[in-house]
Design a protein around this motif. Sequence first.
Motif, PDB file in Angstrom:
ATOM      1  N   ILE A  45       0.842  -1.203   0.000  1.00  0.00           N
ATOM      2  CA  ILE A  45       0.000   0.000   0.000  1.00  0.00           C
ATOM      3  C   ILE A  45       0.879   1.255   0.000  1.00  0.00           C
ATOM      4  O   ILE A  45       0.613   2.214  -0.730  1.00  0.00           O
ATOM      5  CB  ILE A  45      -0.957   0.010   1.216  1.00  0.00           C
ATOM      6  CG1 ILE A  45      -1.818  -1.254   1.249  1.00  0.00           C
ATOM      7  CG2 ILE A  45      -1.792   1.279   1.241  1.00  0.00           C
ATOM      8  CD1 ILE A  45      -2.791  -1.412   0.123  1.00  0.00           C
ATOM      9  N   ALA A  46       1.946   1.249   0.793  1.00  0.00           N
ATOM     10  CA  ALA A  46       2.849   2.407   0.858  1.00  0.00           C
ATOM     11  C   ALA A  46       3.507   2.675  -0.494  1.00  0.00           C
ATOM     12  O   ALA A  46       3.618   3.828  -0.917  1.00  0.00           O
ATOM     13  CB  ALA A  46       3.911   2.186   1.935  1.00  0.00           C
ATOM     14  N   ILE A  47       3.922   1.619  -1.181  1.00  0.00           N
ATOM     15  CA  ILE A  47       4.515   1.784  -2.514  1.00  0.00           C
ATOM     16  C   ILE A  47       3.489   2.428  -3.446  1.00  0.00           C
ATOM     17  O   ILE A  47       3.815   3.361  -4.192  1.00  0.00           O
ATOM     18  CB  ILE A  47       4.998   0.430  -3.075  1.00  0.00           C
ATOM     19  CG1 ILE A  47       6.233  -0.042  -2.306  1.00  0.00           C
ATOM     20  CG2 ILE A  47       5.298   0.527  -4.569  1.00  0.00           C
ATOM     21  CD1 ILE A  47       6.637  -1.477  -2.605  1.00  0.00           C
ATOM     22  N   LEU A  48       2.252   1.961  -3.381  1.00  0.00           N
ATOM     23  CA  LEU A  48       1.208   2.509  -4.248  1.00  0.00           C
ATOM     24  C   LEU A  48       0.895   3.962  -3.917  1.00  0.00           C
ATOM     25  O   LEU A  48       0.582   4.751  -4.808  1.00  0.00           O
ATOM     26  CB  LEU A  48      -0.061   1.668  -4.147  1.00  0.00           C
ATOM     27  CG  LEU A  48       0.068   0.213  -4.616  1.00  0.00           C
ATOM     28  CD1 LEU A  48      -1.215  -0.549  -4.322  1.00  0.00           C
ATOM     29  CD2 LEU A  48       0.429   0.136  -6.084  1.00  0.00           C
ATOM     30  N   TYR A  49       1.005   4.326  -2.662  1.00  0.00           N
ATOM     31  CA  TYR A  49       0.720   5.706  -2.258  1.00  0.00           C
ATOM     32  C   TYR A  49       1.868   6.673  -2.557  1.00  0.00           C
ATOM     33  O   TYR A  49       1.697   7.880  -2.435  1.00  0.00           O
ATOM     34  CB  TYR A  49       0.386   5.773  -0.774  1.00  0.00           C
ATOM     35  CG  TYR A  49      -1.097   5.666  -0.501  1.00  0.00           C
ATOM     36  CD1 TYR A  49      -1.949   6.750  -0.710  1.00  0.00           C
ATOM     37  CD2 TYR A  49      -1.648   4.483  -0.055  1.00  0.00           C
ATOM     38  CE1 TYR A  49      -3.303   6.663  -0.469  1.00  0.00           C
ATOM     39  CE2 TYR A  49      -3.008   4.381   0.186  1.00  0.00           C
ATOM     40  CZ  TYR A  49      -3.827   5.476  -0.025  1.00  0.00           C
ATOM     41  OH  TYR A  49      -5.168   5.368   0.204  1.00  0.00           O
ATOM     42  N   GLY A  50       3.032   6.161  -2.938  1.00  0.00           N
ATOM     43  CA  GLY A  50       4.115   7.065  -3.314  1.00  0.00           C
ATOM     44  C   GLY A  50       5.463   6.749  -2.708  1.00  0.00           C
ATOM     45  O   GLY A  50       6.445   7.432  -2.996  1.00  0.00           O
ATOM     46  N   LYS A  56       5.561   9.224  -6.457  1.00  0.00           N
ATOM     47  CA  LYS A  56       4.191   9.567  -6.849  1.00  0.00           C
ATOM     48  C   LYS A  56       3.298   8.356  -6.638  1.00  0.00           C
ATOM     49  O   LYS A  56       3.765   7.212  -6.737  1.00  0.00           O
ATOM     50  CB  LYS A  56       4.139   9.974  -8.329  1.00  0.00           C
ATOM     51  CG  LYS A  56       4.931  11.212  -8.646  1.00  0.00           C
ATOM     52  CD  LYS A  56       4.868  11.510 -10.126  1.00  0.00           C
ATOM     53  CE  LYS A  56       5.687  12.750 -10.437  1.00  0.00           C
ATOM     54  NZ  LYS A  56       5.592  13.098 -11.850  1.00  0.00           N
ATOM     55  N   PRO A  57       2.011   8.585  -6.409  1.00  0.00           N
ATOM     56  CA  PRO A  57       1.082   7.445  -6.311  1.00  0.00           C
ATOM     57  C   PRO A  57       1.056   6.653  -7.615  1.00  0.00           C
ATOM     58  O   PRO A  57       1.237   7.200  -8.695  1.00  0.00           O
ATOM     59  CB  PRO A  57      -0.272   8.101  -6.058  1.00  0.00           C
ATOM     60  CG  PRO A  57       0.045   9.448  -5.509  1.00  0.00           C
ATOM     61  CD  PRO A  57       1.334   9.862  -6.147  1.00  0.00           C
ATOM     62  N   ILE A  58       0.845   5.365  -7.486  1.00  0.00           N
ATOM     63  CA  ILE A  58       0.741   4.473  -8.636  1.00  0.00           C
ATOM     64  C   ILE A  58      -0.731   4.129  -8.828  1.00  0.00           C
ATOM     65  O   ILE A  58      -1.372   3.618  -7.911  1.00  0.00           O
ATOM     66  CB  ILE A  58       1.565   3.184  -8.420  1.00  0.00           C
ATOM     67  CG1 ILE A  58       3.041   3.521  -8.223  1.00  0.00           C
ATOM     68  CG2 ILE A  58       1.376   2.229  -9.599  1.00  0.00           C
ATOM     69  CD1 ILE A  58       3.899   2.324  -7.843  1.00  0.00           C
ATOM     70  N   ARG A  59      -1.265   4.431  -9.989  1.00  0.00           N
ATOM     71  CA  ARG A  59      -2.653   4.082 -10.314  1.00  0.00           C
ATOM     72  C   ARG A  59      -2.716   2.606 -10.681  1.00  0.00           C
ATOM     73  O   ARG A  59      -1.766   2.053 -11.245  1.00  0.00           O
ATOM     74  CB  ARG A  59      -3.158   4.916 -11.491  1.00  0.00           C
ATOM     75  CG  ARG A  59      -3.138   6.405 -11.275  1.00  0.00           C
ATOM     76  CD  ARG A  59      -4.336   6.962 -10.579  1.00  0.00           C
ATOM     77  NE  ARG A  59      -5.563   6.662 -11.300  1.00  0.00           N
ATOM     78  CZ  ARG A  59      -6.748   6.557 -10.715  1.00  0.00           C
ATOM     79  NH1 ARG A  59      -6.874   6.730  -9.439  1.00  0.00           N
ATOM     80  NH2 ARG A  59      -7.829   6.282 -11.412  1.00  0.00           N
ATOM     81  N   VAL A  60      -3.842   1.972 -10.394  1.00  0.00           N
ATOM     82  CA  VAL A  60      -4.074   0.574 -10.766  1.00  0.00           C
ATOM     83  C   VAL A  60      -5.382   0.511 -11.546  1.00  0.00           C
ATOM     84  O   VAL A  60      -6.410   0.995 -11.071  1.00  0.00           O
ATOM     85  CB  VAL A  60      -4.144  -0.340  -9.526  1.00  0.00           C
ATOM     86  CG1 VAL A  60      -4.328  -1.793  -9.943  1.00  0.00           C
ATOM     87  CG2 VAL A  60      -2.893  -0.193  -8.650  1.00  0.00           C
ATOM     88  N   LEU A  61      -5.307  -0.052 -12.755  1.00  0.00           N
ATOM     89  CA  LEU A  61      -6.458  -0.084 -13.665  1.00  0.00           C
ATOM     90  C   LEU A  61      -6.548  -1.421 -14.378  1.00  0.00           C
ATOM     91  O   LEU A  61      -5.534  -2.095 -14.577  1.00  0.00           O
ATOM     92  CB  LEU A  61      -6.301   1.011 -14.737  1.00  0.00           C
ATOM     93  CG  LEU A  61      -5.990   2.422 -14.283  1.00  0.00           C
ATOM     94  CD1 LEU A  61      -5.466   3.240 -15.444  1.00  0.00           C
ATOM     95  CD2 LEU A  61      -7.230   3.053 -13.705  1.00  0.00           C
ATOM     96  N   PHE A  62      -7.739  -1.796 -14.780  1.00  0.00           N
ATOM     97  CA  PHE A  62      -7.920  -2.921 -15.689  1.00  0.00           C
ATOM     98  C   PHE A  62      -7.748  -2.406 -17.112  1.00  0.00           C
ATOM     99  O   PHE A  62      -8.253  -1.341 -17.454  1.00  0.00           O
ATOM    100  CB  PHE A  62      -9.322  -3.532 -15.550  1.00  0.00           C
ATOM    101  CG  PHE A  62      -9.517  -4.344 -14.306  1.00  0.00           C
ATOM    102  CD1 PHE A  62      -8.846  -5.548 -14.127  1.00  0.00           C
ATOM    103  CD2 PHE A  62     -10.374  -3.912 -13.310  1.00  0.00           C
ATOM    104  CE1 PHE A  62      -9.039  -6.307 -12.987  1.00  0.00           C
ATOM    105  CE2 PHE A  62     -10.580  -4.658 -12.170  1.00  0.00           C
ATOM    106  CZ  PHE A  62      -9.906  -5.861 -12.003  1.00  0.00           C
TER     107      PHE A  62
END
Length: 139
Positions: A45-50, A56-62
């Motif tokens: 979660i911390a990696i995704l938040y930046g 920078k935050p990492i977006r996750v998409l299909f």
Amino acid sequence: VCLIFSFFIVEIQEALALDYSIISKNAKIVAALEKLDSINRRDVIAILYGRNATKKPIRVLFRDLAMYGYEDAEAITAPTKNNGLVIYISSEHRGASPECIACLIAHESQHHTFTNTRAEELRAWISETQAWMEFVKRK
């Protein structure tokens, strides 16, 4: 007194709930992020938040990964135009369980350094496997 105490506990828990909308607005992906939090994978979660190489935050998409030439991939981590990162999960996995999607996210989150080394891939597989083992242990 117990009733008042219970009210404050619920309020505190809601206040501590993470807002995942910066990462994804997709309900299935948000459920996967909540699953990661439930097994204490706050490192992911911390990696995704930046807390990653881009800060920078990492977006996750299909996405349909065939459009990007990755028709055989389950998920990829890719750079964005603004020097950030995005994790694309194959749209074929929209129906997968949140736990499975969480494991893909745990794996892909480790590719934020783009070193393309065996060590990076090993970290990614270990992260994915640890998440899966924790889900199996809890179910």
